[in-house]
Scaffold this motif. Structure first.
Motif, PDB file in Angstrom:
ATOM      1  N   LYS A  17       0.827  -1.214   0.000  1.00  0.00           N
ATOM      2  CA  LYS A  17       0.000   0.000   0.000  1.00  0.00           C
ATOM      3  C   LYS A  17       0.859   1.261   0.000  1.00  0.00           C
ATOM      4  CE  LYS A  17      -3.840  -0.134   2.637  1.00  0.00           C
ATOM      5  NZ  LYS A  17      -5.020  -0.269   1.771  1.00  0.00           N
ATOM      6  N   THR A  20       2.400   1.642  -3.579  1.00  0.00           N
ATOM      7  CA  THR A  20       1.441   1.976  -4.635  1.00  0.00           C
ATOM      8  C   THR A  20       0.666   3.256  -4.311  1.00  0.00           C
ATOM      9  OG1 THR A  20      -0.168   0.470  -3.611  1.00  0.00           O
ATOM     10  CG2 THR A  20       1.156  -0.408  -5.425  1.00  0.00           C
ATOM     11  N   ARG A  21       1.152   3.990  -3.312  1.00  0.00           N
ATOM     12  CA  ARG A  21       0.596   5.280  -2.900  1.00  0.00           C
ATOM     13  C   ARG A  21      -0.850   5.188  -2.435  1.00  0.00           C
ATOM     14  NH1 ARG A  21       1.600  10.382  -6.355  1.00  0.00           N
ATOM     15  NH2 ARG A  21       1.650  11.340  -4.286  1.00  0.00           N
ATOM     16  N   GLN A  22      -1.269   4.001  -1.995  1.00  0.00           N
ATOM     17  CA  GLN A  22      -2.560   3.910  -1.326  1.00  0.00           C
ATOM     18  C   GLN A  22      -2.459   4.562   0.048  1.00  0.00           C
ATOM     19  OE1 GLN A  22      -4.611  -0.041  -1.808  1.00  0.00           O
ATOM     20  NE2 GLN A  22      -2.739  -0.548  -2.926  1.00  0.00           N
ATOM     21  N   TYR A  23      -1.247   4.555   0.590  1.00  0.00           N
ATOM     22  CA  TYR A  23      -0.897   5.357   1.753  1.00  0.00           C
ATOM     23  C   TYR A  23       0.143   6.371   1.287  1.00  0.00           C
ATOM     24  CZ  TYR A  23      -2.901   1.937   5.091  1.00  0.00           C
ATOM     25  OH  TYR A  23      -3.731   1.107   5.805  1.00  0.00           O
TER      26      TYR A  23
END
Length: 218
Positions: A17, A20-23
């Motif tokens: 995460k 993948t820049r989900q955070y």
């Protein structure tokens, strides 16, 4: 094949995460949400987050919670100065100790990187995977497991800084030429040149990352 532990599984889940820049930098990571996503209890989640904090990805504050670490541009610049010096050492050792078939393997991986289409949706993931293969091969050639383990741990953090700032595509156009210069020096057995070329490669990436971070700070 050994089944990963709960802590290892949640560590990989959170790291993915982050990668993948989900955070994103400064964003709060909510343990309850992770528990609902993964079906895991608080204990392995907190253990994984503690490991991620030790590696520089997150920051845990008592009574507040966990956030994605937001480094200053100066901190990242310092990181890459150390990272560059260590990678230069690895390349120098590879030039002294590498074998012809390993040099050919480096060239094969670099050619695969060259074939990546920057416009493709999987370009970042493909580059990250192949670049990891390239540097794993380089480190194997150095035949210095202790140095390699320390440096490869830093690669994840470097990838994190790249993803969170300028993205891999920013460097995709020049990376294969820089890799080729490293390969040529290693093929010639020129440790000094290999060290210089490897450091220049990391420094080139660092400039893009630090510039992007300084623009965001402005």
């Amino acid at each position: 094949m050994n089944k990963p532990t709960k802590k290892a599984a949640i560590y990989d889940h959170i790291l993915e995460k982050l990668m993948t820049r989900q955070y994103r930098f400064g964003e709060k990571i909510v343990v309850k949400e992770l528990s609902e996503e993964t079906g895991m209890s608080r204990q392995p989640i907190m253990s994984a987050l503690s490991n991620l904090q030790e590696r520089g990805f997150v920051e845990i504050t008592a009574q507040v919670g966990c956030t994605v670490y937001r480094p200053s541009s100066n901190e990242v610049d310092d990181f890459y100065r150390l990272f560059s010096a260590n990678e230069g050492l690895v390349a120098a050792l590879a030039a002294e100790r590498g074998q012809a078939q390993e040099v050919r393997r480096l060239a094969e991986i670099n050619e695969k990187i060259h074939q990546i289409n920057p416009a493709h949706t999987d370009a970042d993931a493909d580059y990250r995977r192949l670049n990891e293969d390239f540097h794993h091969c380089l480190h194997a050639m150095a035949r210095s497991p202790l140095v390699s383990r320390q440096q490869m741990a830093s690669f994840e953090l470097s990838d994190f800084f790249i993803v969170q700032s300028c993205g891999f595509e920013a460097h995709l156009g020049q990376v294969t030429d820089e890799h080729e210069e490293i390969i040529a020096a290693i093929r010639a057995g020129d440790a000094a040149a290999a060290q210089t070329r490897a450091m220049e490669h990391i420094d080139s990436i660092a400039r893009q990352v630090v510039t992007a971070l300084r623009e965001a700070e402005a």
